[in-house]
Design a protein around this motif. Structure first.
Motif, PDB file in Angstrom:
ATOM      1  N   THR A 228       0.813  -1.184  -0.014  1.00  0.00           N
ATOM      2  CA  THR A 228       0.094  -0.048   0.128  1.00  0.00           C
ATOM      3  C   THR A 228       0.871   1.255  -0.190  1.00  0.00           C
ATOM      4  OG1 THR A 228      -1.689  -1.173   1.403  1.00  0.00           O
ATOM      5  CG2 THR A 228      -1.707   1.406   1.367  1.00  0.00           C
ATOM      6  N   ALA A 229       1.931   1.128   0.777  1.00  0.00           N
ATOM      7  CA  ALA A 229       2.828   2.403   0.949  1.00  0.00           C
ATOM      8  C   ALA A 229       3.437   2.790  -0.331  1.00  0.00           C
ATOM      9  CB  ALA A 229       3.960   2.086   1.872  1.00  0.00           C
ATOM     10  N   VAL A 230       3.892   1.646  -1.433  1.00  0.00           N
ATOM     11  CA  VAL A 230       4.333   2.124  -2.580  1.00  0.00           C
ATOM     12  C   VAL A 230       3.186   2.369  -3.683  1.00  0.00           C
ATOM     13  CG1 VAL A 230       6.511   1.085  -2.003  1.00  0.00           C
ATOM     14  CG2 VAL A 230       4.572  -0.358  -3.369  1.00  0.00           C
ATOM     15  N   GLY A 231       2.076   2.367  -3.393  1.00  0.00           N
ATOM     16  CA  GLY A 231       0.740   2.615  -4.278  1.00  0.00           C
ATOM     17  C   GLY A 231       0.229   1.567  -5.110  1.00  0.00           C
ATOM     18  N   GLY A 232       0.303   0.372  -4.545  1.00  0.00           N
ATOM     19  CA  GLY A 232      -0.241  -0.748  -4.908  1.00  0.00           C
ATOM     20  C   GLY A 232       0.530  -1.429  -6.227  1.00  0.00           C
ATOM     21  N   ILE A 233      -0.148  -2.514  -6.486  1.00  0.00           N
ATOM     22  CA  ILE A 233       0.550  -3.598  -7.524  1.00  0.00           C
ATOM     23  C   ILE A 233      -0.016  -2.966  -8.916  1.00  0.00           C
ATOM     24  CG2 ILE A 233       0.566  -5.755  -8.342  1.00  0.00           C
ATOM     25  CD1 ILE A 233       0.858  -6.608  -5.468  1.00  0.00           C
ATOM     26  N   THR A 234       0.679  -2.980  -9.905  1.00  0.00           N
ATOM     27  CA  THR A 234       0.435  -2.678 -11.177  1.00  0.00           C
ATOM     28  C   THR A 234       0.311  -3.608 -12.399  1.00  0.00           C
ATOM     29  OG1 THR A 234       2.589  -1.748 -11.846  1.00  0.00           O
ATOM     30  CG2 THR A 234       1.059  -0.211 -10.804  1.00  0.00           C
ATOM     31  N   ALA A 235       0.453  -4.893 -11.838  1.00  0.00           N
ATOM     32  CA  ALA A 235       0.503  -5.889 -12.776  1.00  0.00           C
ATOM     33  C   ALA A 235      -0.716  -6.263 -13.868  1.00  0.00           C
ATOM     34  CB  ALA A 235       0.929  -7.295 -12.048  1.00  0.00           C
ATOM     35  N   PRO A 236      -0.495  -6.130 -14.915  1.00  0.00           N
ATOM     36  CA  PRO A 236      -1.893  -5.976 -15.724  1.00  0.00           C
ATOM     37  C   PRO A 236      -2.688  -7.572 -15.687  1.00  0.00           C
ATOM     38  CG  PRO A 236       0.064  -6.427 -17.089  1.00  0.00           C
ATOM     39  CD  PRO A 236       0.447  -5.901 -15.744  1.00  0.00           C
ATOM     40  N   GLN A 237      -2.042  -8.651 -15.470  1.00  0.00           N
ATOM     41  CA  GLN A 237      -2.691  -9.850 -15.410  1.00  0.00           C
ATOM     42  C   GLN A 237      -2.372 -10.479 -13.914  1.00  0.00           C
ATOM     43  OE1 GLN A 237      -1.109 -11.058 -19.308  1.00  0.00           O
ATOM     44  NE2 GLN A 237      -2.792 -11.406 -19.994  1.00  0.00           N
ATOM     45  N   GLU A 238      -3.423 -10.697 -13.136  1.00  0.00           N
ATOM     46  CA  GLU A 238      -3.009 -11.070 -11.903  1.00  0.00           C
ATOM     47  C   GLU A 238      -2.528 -12.588 -11.949  1.00  0.00           C
ATOM     48  OE1 GLU A 238      -6.691 -10.640  -9.696  1.00  0.00           O
ATOM     49  OE2 GLU A 238      -6.719  -8.527  -9.610  1.00  0.00           O
ATOM     50  N   GLU A 239      -3.091 -13.637 -12.845  1.00  0.00           N
ATOM     51  CA  GLU A 239      -2.908 -14.740 -12.812  1.00  0.00           C
ATOM     52  C   GLU A 239      -1.362 -15.115 -13.236  1.00  0.00           C
ATOM     53  OE1 GLU A 239      -4.905 -14.035 -16.719  1.00  0.00           O
ATOM     54  OE2 GLU A 239      -4.951 -13.360 -14.703  1.00  0.00           O
ATOM     55  N   PHE A 240      -0.610 -13.954 -13.573  1.00  0.00           N
ATOM     56  CA  PHE A 240       0.715 -14.050 -14.109  1.00  0.00           C
ATOM     57  C   PHE A 240       1.611 -13.586 -13.153  1.00  0.00           C
ATOM     58  CE2 PHE A 240      -1.280 -14.583 -18.572  1.00  0.00           C
ATOM     59  CZ  PHE A 240      -1.395 -15.870 -18.485  1.00  0.00           C
ATOM     60  N   ALA A 241       1.128 -12.976 -11.996  1.00  0.00           N
ATOM     61  CA  ALA A 241       2.204 -11.946 -11.518  1.00  0.00           C
ATOM     62  C   ALA A 241       2.478 -12.863  -9.945  1.00  0.00           C
ATOM     63  CB  ALA A 241       1.501 -10.895 -10.992  1.00  0.00           C
ATOM     64  N   THR A 242       3.621 -12.600  -9.477  1.00  0.00           N
ATOM     65  CA  THR A 242       4.105 -13.435  -8.268  1.00  0.00           C
ATOM     66  C   THR A 242       4.714 -12.402  -7.359  1.00  0.00           C
ATOM     67  OG1 THR A 242       4.498 -15.396  -9.358  1.00  0.00           O
ATOM     68  CG2 THR A 242       5.546 -15.157  -7.284  1.00  0.00           C
ATOM     69  N   ILE A 243       4.685 -12.427  -6.061  1.00  0.00           N
ATOM     70  CA  ILE A 243       5.225 -11.616  -5.106  1.00  0.00           C
ATOM     71  C   ILE A 243       6.072 -12.405  -4.628  1.00  0.00           C
ATOM     72  CG2 ILE A 243       5.031 -10.413  -2.874  1.00  0.00           C
ATOM     73  CD1 ILE A 243       2.128  -9.988  -3.245  1.00  0.00           C
ATOM     74  N   ARG A 244       7.523 -11.939  -4.744  1.00  0.00           N
ATOM     75  CA  ARG A 244       8.820 -12.691  -4.216  1.00  0.00           C
ATOM     76  C   ARG A 244       9.486 -11.834  -2.898  1.00  0.00           C
ATOM     77  NH1 ARG A 244       8.630 -13.977  -9.758  1.00  0.00           N
ATOM     78  NH2 ARG A 244       8.635 -16.285 -10.103  1.00  0.00           N
ATOM     79  N   ILE A 245       9.708 -12.485  -1.987  1.00  0.00           N
ATOM     80  CA  ILE A 245      10.390 -11.872  -0.785  1.00  0.00           C
ATOM     81  C   ILE A 245      11.758 -12.716  -0.537  1.00  0.00           C
ATOM     82  CG2 ILE A 245      10.320 -11.543   1.552  1.00  0.00           C
ATOM     83  CD1 ILE A 245       7.187 -11.771   1.294  1.00  0.00           C
ATOM     84  N   TYR A 246      12.490 -11.654  -0.613  1.00  0.00           N
ATOM     85  CA  TYR A 246      14.132 -12.279  -0.312  1.00  0.00           C
ATOM     86  C   TYR A 246      14.613 -11.945   0.786  1.00  0.00           C
ATOM     87  CZ  TYR A 246      19.209 -13.130  -1.232  1.00  0.00           C
ATOM     88  OH  TYR A 246      20.209 -13.597  -1.082  1.00  0.00           O
ATOM     89  N   ARG A 247      14.853 -12.926   1.447  1.00  0.00           N
ATOM     90  CA  ARG A 247      15.197 -12.620   3.365  1.00  0.00           C
ATOM     91  C   ARG A 247      16.221 -13.793   3.290  1.00  0.00           C
ATOM     92  NH1 ARG A 247      10.382 -13.628   7.417  1.00  0.00           N
ATOM     93  NH2 ARG A 247       9.773 -11.653   6.428  1.00  0.00           N
ATOM     94  N   ASP A 248      17.657 -13.090   3.855  1.00  0.00           N
ATOM     95  CA  ASP A 248      18.684 -13.910   4.529  1.00  0.00           C
ATOM     96  C   ASP A 248      19.114 -15.102   3.300  1.00  0.00           C
ATOM     97  OD1 ASP A 248      18.675 -12.523   6.588  1.00  0.00           O
ATOM     98  OD2 ASP A 248      17.351 -13.597   7.849  1.00  0.00           O
ATOM     99  N   GLY A 249      19.332 -14.765   2.187  1.00  0.00           N
ATOM    100  CA  GLY A 249      19.612 -15.765   1.290  1.00  0.00           C
ATOM    101  C   GLY A 249      18.426 -16.739   0.800  1.00  0.00           C
ATOM    102  N   THR A 250      17.199 -16.598   1.179  1.00  0.00           N
ATOM    103  CA  THR A 250      16.433 -17.606   0.561  1.00  0.00           C
ATOM    104  C   THR A 250      15.230 -16.779   0.056  1.00  0.00           C
ATOM    105  OG1 THR A 250      16.510 -18.868   2.712  1.00  0.00           O
ATOM    106  CG2 THR A 250      14.560 -19.236   1.355  1.00  0.00           C
ATOM    107  N   LEU A 251      14.600 -17.221  -1.064  1.00  0.00           N
ATOM    108  CA  LEU A 251      13.563 -16.696  -1.969  1.00  0.00           C
ATOM    109  C   LEU A 251      12.303 -17.259  -1.774  1.00  0.00           C
ATOM    110  CD1 LEU A 251      13.359 -14.460  -4.227  1.00  0.00           C
ATOM    111  CD2 LEU A 251      13.538 -16.172  -5.900  1.00  0.00           C
ATOM    112  N   TYR A 252      11.185 -16.465  -1.364  1.00  0.00           N
ATOM    113  CA  TYR A 252       9.923 -17.073  -0.723  1.00  0.00           C
ATOM    114  C   TYR A 252       9.201 -16.471  -1.955  1.00  0.00           C
ATOM    115  CZ  TYR A 252      12.121 -17.781   3.512  1.00  0.00           C
ATOM    116  OH  TYR A 252      12.779 -18.316   4.432  1.00  0.00           O
ATOM    117  N   GLU A 253       7.972 -16.999  -2.294  1.00  0.00           N
ATOM    118  CA  GLU A 253       7.056 -16.731  -3.468  1.00  0.00           C
ATOM    119  C   GLU A 253       5.674 -16.857  -2.915  1.00  0.00           C
ATOM    120  OE1 GLU A 253       9.606 -18.191  -7.439  1.00  0.00           O
ATOM    121  OE2 GLU A 253       7.554 -19.268  -6.597  1.00  0.00           O
ATOM    122  N   ILE A 254       4.851 -15.658  -3.437  1.00  0.00           N
ATOM    123  CA  ILE A 254       3.315 -15.855  -2.905  1.00  0.00           C
ATOM    124  C   ILE A 254       2.698 -15.299  -4.429  1.00  0.00           C
ATOM    125  CG2 ILE A 254       1.541 -14.665  -1.771  1.00  0.00           C
ATOM    126  CD1 ILE A 254       3.622 -14.157   0.481  1.00  0.00           C
TER     127      ILE A 254
END
Length: 458
Positions: A228-254
């Motif tokens: 929300t702080a960065v203005g929201g997600i702008t991906a045009p197609q939700e089914e092809f978008a992924t939120i990736r979180i990089y933490r301490d050398g490990t990549l997580y996906e949502i």
């Protein structure tokens, strides 16, 4: 006669030197003087870790390269002369593989700990009579003082001294300040709050409205709050978008679809150092591979398949060519000095006096300018008198020019130059050594003295 002539020559040289000095024929070297003259009022400020922060506060955003240097020849670039990519043939259930749901593990709630760059606000009780109490804004300004936690993890309070706060909770910081006020025999009545959270941040980028760092405050920062702080997600197609979180050398996906439908994923707690990137599956390589796969899957006849592939390659070639043309045009204009640039100027006892352009898309520092231009000559330059001359916006104000003085006789002080940010039209001036000034004066004086001495002998 042989002893008389040298004596006459020496006498003539001494008389000539005295006469030239009396006439004011001396070598004048450039210098920075902390005086208010008729034309320019100069204020000299020593460069220290604290004054570097003050100098860097002046706002400046580096110039940016054109967008063509950052675009890829993928979908939706909208470049001139390029139409839409060819439509994919219809294949039932044909789509890129959905990302696997791998959320980061939950983290336990921890109290906020102060760090370098945080600004704490110290409020003290009002003092003075009724008239002073009615002064409103002035009284409030005098009673609320902000302190930035320095690189050494401490703040400096007048009449108290240096107080280390980095790594402490707000409650622990209040206790430590209380003890220091009591030790200094000052009124320990105060309140403490954090005015700016700068030490703990999470980066958010990719397919969002604004790429930026989001600070972590006293309350936990959730994934939903950060997006929300960065203005929201702008991906045009939700089914092809992924939120990736990089933490301490490990990549997580949502996957974005899962994130939008599950509040528990939106409440995922982020921690200091996390990087959040909203990724879409379509860049140039992925788009081309996907289209080629679909064209081959449906078993088109050889001619039709070749035509479809050629159309795809031609469209991508048009896009790539347009990008390269824009970049080459910009580089030609840059070479002809036809592009607006920000410059700093190097003067005095340096390898070469010059005008130096500030880089695109990043800050430049004093060390970059000095050493990028060949450094300062150690035999002739005075390391104690390295100045950054910065003019005020108001030429009539006191200290219309601020001379930031870096004393680099201790080589460790050069580390400050790596943190001192440049601003457009800064003048970096290096004064000569006193012996350098004297040698140059003698170089100008000796030919005249020799001629006068020769004339006296004759």
């Amino acid at each position: 006669m042989s002893t008389t002539l040298p004596r006459i020559a020496r006498t003539a040289l001494l008389v000539a030197a005295t006469a030239l000095a009396g006439c004011g024929l001396t070598y004048n070297a450039q210098a920075v003087r902390a005086t208010a003259g008729d034309d320019v009022a100069v204020r000299v400020v020593e460069v220290t870790p604290q004054t570097v922060l003050l100098a860097n506060r002046e706002p400046y955003t580096p110039l940016s390269l054109p967008a063509s240097f950052f675009q890829q020849t993928g979908l939706g670039s909208g470049l001139r002369g390029a139409g839409a990519l060819p439509d994919a043939p219809f294949v039932p259930d044909a789509r890129p593989q959905t990302a696997e749901l791998r959320p980061p593990p939950p983290v336990s709630s921890q109290p906020y700990r102060l760090g370098v760059g945080d600004v704490v606000l110290l409020s003290t009780p009002q003092r003075g009579g009724t008239v002073e109490q009615l002064s409103g804004l002035l009284a409030a300004q005098n009673q609320r003082q902000g302190y930035t936690i320095r690189d050494d993890g401490a703040i400096a309070i007048p009449e108290v001294g240096t107080i280390p706060l980095a790594g402490l909770t707000v409650e622990q910081a209040e206790s430590r300040i209380f003890d220091e006020l009591v030790r200094s025999q000052l009124d320990p009545t105060f309140s403490l709050e954090v005015a700016e959270f700068n030490s703990q941040r999470v980066s958010v980028g990719g397919a969002v409205a604004t790429t930026q760092f989001v600070p972590i405050g006293l309350t936990a920062l959730t994934l939903g709050d950060a997006i929300t702080a960065v203005g929201g997600i702008t991906a045009p197609q939700e089914e092809f978008a992924t939120i990736r979180i990089y933490r301490d050398g490990t990549l997580y996906e949502i996957p974005l679809e899962a994130y939008l439908t599950r509040p528990d994923l939106q409440r995922t707690t982020l921690v200091e150092g996390d990087s959040v990137f909203v990724d879409t599956t379509y860049d140039l390589a992925q788009a081309q591979a996907f289209y080629e796969q679909q064209i081959n899957i449906i078993g088109l006849e050889r001619g039709a398949r070749s035509a479809a592939l050629a159309e795809l390659q031609a469209e991508i070639g048009l896009r790539r060519g347009a990008l390269e043309e824009d970049r080459e045009l910009f580089e030609r204009q840059l070479g002809l000095d036809a592009i607006d640039r920000d410059y700093v100027f190097l003067a005095g006892e340096v390898a070469e006096q010059s005008r130096i352009p500030l880089p695109f898309n990043q800050q430049s520092h004093l060390a970059d300018v000095l050493f990028g231009a060949g450094g300062i000559p150690p035999a002739s330059a005075n390391p104690a008198q390295i100045y950054v001359l910065r003019a005020s916006a108001d030429p009539t104000a006191f200290g219309a020019v601020t001379a930031w003085n870096l004393d680099a006789r201790n080589a460790a002080a050069i580390t400050l130059a790596t943190r001192f940010e440049m601003r457009p039209n800064d003048i970096i001036f290096v004064a000569p050594q006193p012996i350098t000034t004297w040698n140059r004066a003698l170089q100008q004086l000796f030919p005249t003295l020799i001629n006068l001495g020769t004339a006296a002998v004759n």
